[in-house]
Structure formats: structure tokens, C-alpha cells
Design an enzyme around this catalytic site. Structure first.
Site, short mmCIF file in Angstrom:
data_model
loop_
_atom_site.label_atom_id
_atom_site.label_comp_id
_atom_site.label_asym_id
_atom_site.label_seq_id
_atom_site.Cartn_x
_atom_site.Cartn_y
_atom_site.Cartn_z
N GLY A 200 23.34 40.32 48.47
CA GLY A 200 24.27 41.04 47.60
C GLY A 200 23.55 41.79 46.49
O GLY A 200 22.74 41.20 45.76
N TYR B 295 26.21 42.99 40.47
CA TYR B 295 25.66 42.64 39.15
C TYR B 295 24.78 41.40 39.22
O TYR B 295 23.67 41.37 38.67
CB TYR B 295 26.80 42.39 38.15
N GLU C 79 43.47 48.61 32.87
CA GLU C 79 42.42 49.64 32.77
C GLU C 79 42.74 50.83 33.69
O GLU C 79 42.49 51.98 33.34
CB GLU C 79 41.05 49.03 33.10
N ASP D 178 30.79 36.37 41.69
CA ASP D 178 32.19 36.09 42.03
C ASP D 178 32.37 35.04 43.12
O ASP D 178 33.50 34.62 43.38
CB ASP D 178 32.89 37.39 42.44
P1 NAD Z 1 43.51 39.08 36.90
O1 NAD Z 1 43.68 37.80 37.62
O2 NAD Z 1 42.85 39.11 35.61
O3 NAD Z 1 44.96 39.77 36.71
C1 NAD Z 1 45.94 39.78 37.72
C2 NAD Z 1 47.33 39.90 37.10
O4 NAD Z 1 48.29 40.01 38.17
C3 NAD Z 1 47.73 38.69 36.27
O5 NAD Z 1 48.26 39.12 35.06
C4 NAD Z 1 48.79 37.99 37.15
O6 NAD Z 1 49.78 37.33 36.39
C5 NAD Z 1 49.40 39.16 37.91
N1 NAD Z 1 50.02 38.76 39.18
C6 NAD Z 1 49.55 37.86 40.09
N2 NAD Z 1 50.43 37.74 41.11
C7 NAD Z 1 51.46 38.60 40.87
C8 NAD Z 1 52.65 38.94 41.56
N3 NAD Z 1 52.99 38.38 42.72
N4 NAD Z 1 53.47 39.85 41.01
C9 NAD Z 1 53.17 40.45 39.84
N5 NAD Z 1 52.05 40.17 39.15
C10 NAD Z 1 51.20 39.25 39.64
O7 NAD Z 1 42.80 40.04 37.98
P2 NAD Z 1 41.90 41.34 37.74
O8 NAD Z 1 42.51 42.21 36.72
O9 NAD Z 1 41.65 41.89 39.09
O10 NAD Z 1 40.56 40.77 37.16
C11 NAD Z 1 39.75 39.89 37.96
C12 NAD Z 1 38.64 39.32 37.11
O11 NAD Z 1 37.76 40.37 36.68
C13 NAD Z 1 39.18 38.66 35.87
O12 NAD Z 1 38.46 37.48 35.64
C14 NAD Z 1 38.93 39.65 34.78
O13 NAD Z 1 38.64 39.01 33.56
C15 NAD Z 1 37.72 40.42 35.29
N6 NAD Z 1 37.76 41.81 34.85
C16 NAD Z 1 37.29 42.08 33.60
C17 NAD Z 1 37.34 43.37 33.12
C18 NAD Z 1 36.82 43.66 31.73
O14 NAD Z 1 36.16 42.80 31.14
N7 NAD Z 1 37.11 44.80 31.16
C19 NAD Z 1 37.86 44.41 33.91
C20 NAD Z 1 38.35 44.10 35.19
C21 NAD Z 1 38.30 42.80 35.64
#
Ligand code: NAD
Length: 403
Positions: A12, A15, A170, A300
Site C-alpha cells: 500500500g 499515507y 467537506e 485504515d
Molecule cells: P464518518 O463515519 O466520520 O461519518 C459518516 C456519517 O454518516 C456519520 O455522521 C453517520 O452518523 C452518518 N450515517 C451513517 N449511516 C447513515 C445512514 N444510514 N443514514 C444517514 N446517515 C448515516 O465517515 P467519513 O466522513 O467517511 O470519515 C471516515 C474517517 O475519516 C473518519 O474517521 C474521519 O474522522 C476521517 N476523515 C477526516 C477528515 C478530516 O480530518 N478533515 C476528512 C475526511 C475523513
């Protein structure tokens, strides 16, 4: 196991994997070990920029660079290949380019989308997990906006984002910039566009204090985004999402449907190791897998616990922790080759920033709350730092976001 010319295999080039390689290059001489990096593509992509490609605010090439550019070919052999199986007891990895044996293995195979078995999601929603899916999401939106002029179908101008987590928010932030531009290109009244974010939980972004979340929600609402919180998506179909609101099922219609609500570790993990949940394996404090002190799992695919005992929880998987895990793995491998004891990983959480398009955002950095342009600038620093650490100043100059 002999400690001379160990075969180190890193799977992989995200990062975690690239940080491992760039730190091994610094720590080891070419006599110490045969280091091989295997990655599906010839290039690395910044997975934290994919929402920008999906929204159309940057081209996908902007967030990618050839892996050979950051690999010291005197010390590391880079093989573009897809890993198909890991045989942990035979110390062998299968790929579509042949088999590779190892003495020390680093598994850093990244994330996939997770639809939690929601009916129709895999078939009907786009995801944002790699350049191909991000480009496909962007092309779908462009195609539907172009189509609207002949179809007059409101669904062509309706965008549904499933999940108001980091990626969802975002992505919405970028859409507030790209959609007005798209409307101008196709001579569409931007007031006709509907952008809806559906979030299951009553509170979004629980890692941020309420005032910052309110700021983000107001910012996006002021730019036309509608939030439906406390509204779980229960299925997806060709017309959009079916959600549960006030105990009733409702269809929300859209032709642009993007699922950003779930990620999991690589599914090769389940096929290769025991005790894997959603593609993640709990690692020991030195980041190896229980019973296999020559196999590291990082990024991950790893559940890195924040302590010991029943109350211990895995840290959220982020680029920040993935990079630190890569650095630490290189350190522990160097210690092992030196016949010294490996040391436990300690996470240094510098904070987090959630962008709201290129010019705004919210964040908690070194314990301090930031928002607005300051947060957007901090996000650009974070994005550029990731490239600087792996590729040095020249790459940061050409690919970073500070210039
Ligand atoms: P996440 O798990 O953070 O968010 C997913 C969201 O979808 C949650 O709020 C959840 O409640 C909602 N959800 C889940 N099932 C649902 C449903 N059936 N119907 C409606 N809503 C539902 O996922 P992500 O945003 O893909 O992030 C993944 C990881 O990557 C996280 O740990 C995050 O912290 C990290 N990440 C960080 C950044 C950053 O630091 N800027 C940016 C992107 C991702």
C-alpha cells in the site's frame, strides 16, 4: 530468522505505507534490507482531497504524484501490482504480478466504502473512495446538469449526500463553490438546484464543540444546502434515498446520489487474518498483529487502541494517525534489525480541521478552536505538510496548496 538482508515488504502506497517507506529510506542503508513497496497504481493519491475531485473544484491529477518520484530506487524496489492474498503462515503475498516472500510485512492497504448492507446503496449511489469513484461522481453531476436543459427534470438538479460526517460536510463545502460555476456553464438558474444532506444522528460532527458545528451548518445552509438530521437512510433506489422521518418512510428524489456515510478497512483483511471487524484488525501497542511479531498493520486496516482494558477504544482512522503509524513502524523495523526492543506507539493528536470549501472551515488545532479563513489556511498547511513529509520541498512546492 536471520537478521541480515531482511526482506521487508510494504503493501500500500497511501499515507501509512509511504510514510513507512520514506522513513525506512532514511533509517536503513541498502545493505540492511531488501525493501519492496507494492501498490495497485503507479501513483499515490491524496485520499483526503478526493471530495474536491468529486465536487469538481480540483482535477484529480492535482492530488496525485508518481510513487517513483518519492522512492529512493537505490534502496527500495517499487512494484505496481494488486495484492490478491496474504499467506501469513507461509510469509508470502500473492499479487497479479506474481508472489513475494517476506521476513517483515507491513500491511497498509487502506479503506473501502461501507454501505452497512443498506438495500440498493451499492447499485444506486456514488462513493468517494479513490480517484476513479471521485471522477465518476463528478461526471455524473456534470452529465445530469447538462441533461437538464433538454429533460427539464428537477431530479437532474437535485444532489443528495448521504451522511453528514467529515467527508459529507467537506464535499458539501466544495459543492457550494463548484455548483454555481456549473450553473453558469450550462445557463441554469442556480436557485433551481437542490442540495440535501441526510444524516442519521441528531447531532453532526460530534468531535467538534456545538458552536463550531453551528457555524459549519449555517455556512452551508446560507449557500443553499438543506440538512435533514436524525434521519437515517434505509434504502437507495433509482430515484434517490428512502429515509425514515417521524417514524414514516419517505422517498427523497435526486439523480445525483453520493454516499459518504461509511468507510471500512480493506476487505483483504478478513480473508487474511482472524478477528478482523469491518476490515480492521486490533494491533498490539508496537503495531504488530497478535501472534505475528513480523507483521505490522497500519492506517485504515488497523484498530489502534487508545489504552488498555474494557474502556479502550480505537482511535478514529485519519490521515494524521496513518502518517504517524507509518513513521513509528519504520522506527520499530529499524530497532528490530538492530536487535533492539520495539517501542509502543503513542498518538500525538495535533487536532483536526474540517474544510467548508477552499476558503472556509472549522477546526480544533492544538486544543484551540478556529473557524473561517484561518481554518481554511490551516487545512492547506495540513494538506501541504503531508506531501512535504514524504516528497520533500520540491514536491511540496509543485503539489502543495500553500502557493
Ligand atoms: P464518518 O463515519 O466520520 O461519518 C459518516 C456519517 O454518516 C456519520 O455522521 C453517520 O452518523 C452518518 N450515517 C451513517 N449511516 C447513515 C445512514 N444510514 N443514514 C444517514 N446517515 C448515516 O465517515 P467519513 O466522513 O467517511 O470519515 C471516515 C474517517 O475519516 C473518519 O474517521 C474521519 O474522522 C476521517 N476523515 C477526516 C477528515 C478530516 O480530518 N478533515 C476528512 C475526511 C475523513
Amino acid at each position: 530468522m536471520s537478521f541480515e538482508r531482511q526482506k521487508i515488504l510494504v503493501l500500500g502506497g497511501g499515507y501509512a505505507g509511504l510514510q513507512t517507506i520514506s522513513n525506512l529510506q532514511k533509517k536503513l542503508s541498502f545493505q540492511d534490507a531488501d525493501i519492496t513497496l507494492i501498490n495497485r497504481d503507479e501513483y499515490h493519491y491524496e485520499s483526503t482531497w478526493l471530495h474536491e475531485t468529486a465536487a469538481g473544484t480540483i482535477d484529480w491529477e492535482r492530488g496525485t504524484y508518481p510513487i517513483n518520484k518519492v522512492v529512493d530506487t537505490q534502496k527500495v524496489k517499487f512494484v505496481p501490482a494488486a495484492v490478491t492474498a496474504i499467506h501469513k503462515d507461509e510469509q508470502r503475498v500473492e499479487t497479479n504480478q506474481g508472489d513475494f516472500e517476506y521476513d517483515i510485512l507491513v500491511v497498509a492497504l487502506g479503506f473501502e466504502s461501507e454501505s452497512f448492507g443498506i438495500d440498493g446503496m451499492d447499485e444506486h449511489a456514488h462513493t468517494i473512495v479513490d480517484p476513479e469513484t471521485a471522477i465518476a461522481a463528478r461526471q455524473e453531476i456534470e452529465k445530469n446538469f447538462a441533461n437538464y436543459r433538454s429533460s427539464g427534470d428537477e431530479k437532474d438538479l437535485s444532489i443528495l449526500v448521504g451522511g453528514g460526517g467529515f467527508t459529507g460536510v467537506e464535499f458539501l463545502g466544495e459543492l457550494t463553490v463548484s455548483i454555481p460555476e456549473l450553473c453558469e456553464r450550462y445557463a441554469i438558474d442556480k436557485n433551481k438546484v437542490k442540495i440535501t444532506c441526510v444524516e442519521a444522528m441528531p447531532n453532526m460532527l460530534p468531535m467538534f464543540p456545538e458552536n463550531l458545528v453551528d457555524y459549519a451548518v449555517n455556512y452551508l445552509e446560507d449557500r443553499g444546502v438543506e440538512f435533514k438530521v436524525g434521519t437515517p437512510i434505509i434504502s437507495a433506489n433509482e430515484d434517490g434515498f428512502v429515509v425514515k422521518a417521524d417514524d414514516e418512510e419517505q422517498q427523497i428524489e435526486a439523480n445525483n446520489v453520493i454516499w459518504t456515510a461509511g468507510v471500512r478497512g480493506n476487505s483483504l483483511m478478513e480473508a487474511s487474518f482472524d478477528g478482523v471487524k469491518r476490515g480492521r484488525i486490533v494491533v498490539t501497542p508496537d503495531l504488530t498483529i497478535e501472534g505475528y511479531d513480523n507483521i505490522y498493520a497500519i492506517g485504515d486496516v488497523a484498530a489502534v487502541m487508545n489504552g488498555e482494558g474494557e474502556d479502550a477504544r480505537p482511535y478514529p482512522t485519519t490521515a494524521q494517525i496513518a502518517m504517524q503509524l507509518g513513521q513509528h513502524t519504520a522506527k520499530n523495523i529499524a530497532l528490530t534489525l538492530n536487535k533492539e526492543r520495539r517501542v509502543p506507539f503513542e498518538y500525538d493528536d495535533k487536532g483536526t480541521v474540517c474544510s467548508l470549501g477552499p476558503n472556509d472551515g472549522i477546526g480544533l488545532v492544538f486544543g484551540r478552536e478556529i473557524k473561517g479563513r484561518k481554518a481554511a489556511f490551516m487545512k492547506r498547511v495540513i494538506d501541504s505538510r503531508a506531501i512535504l513529509q514524504v516528497g520533500g520541498p520540491m514536491l511540496a512546492y509543485s503539489k502543495g496548496k500553500l502557493l
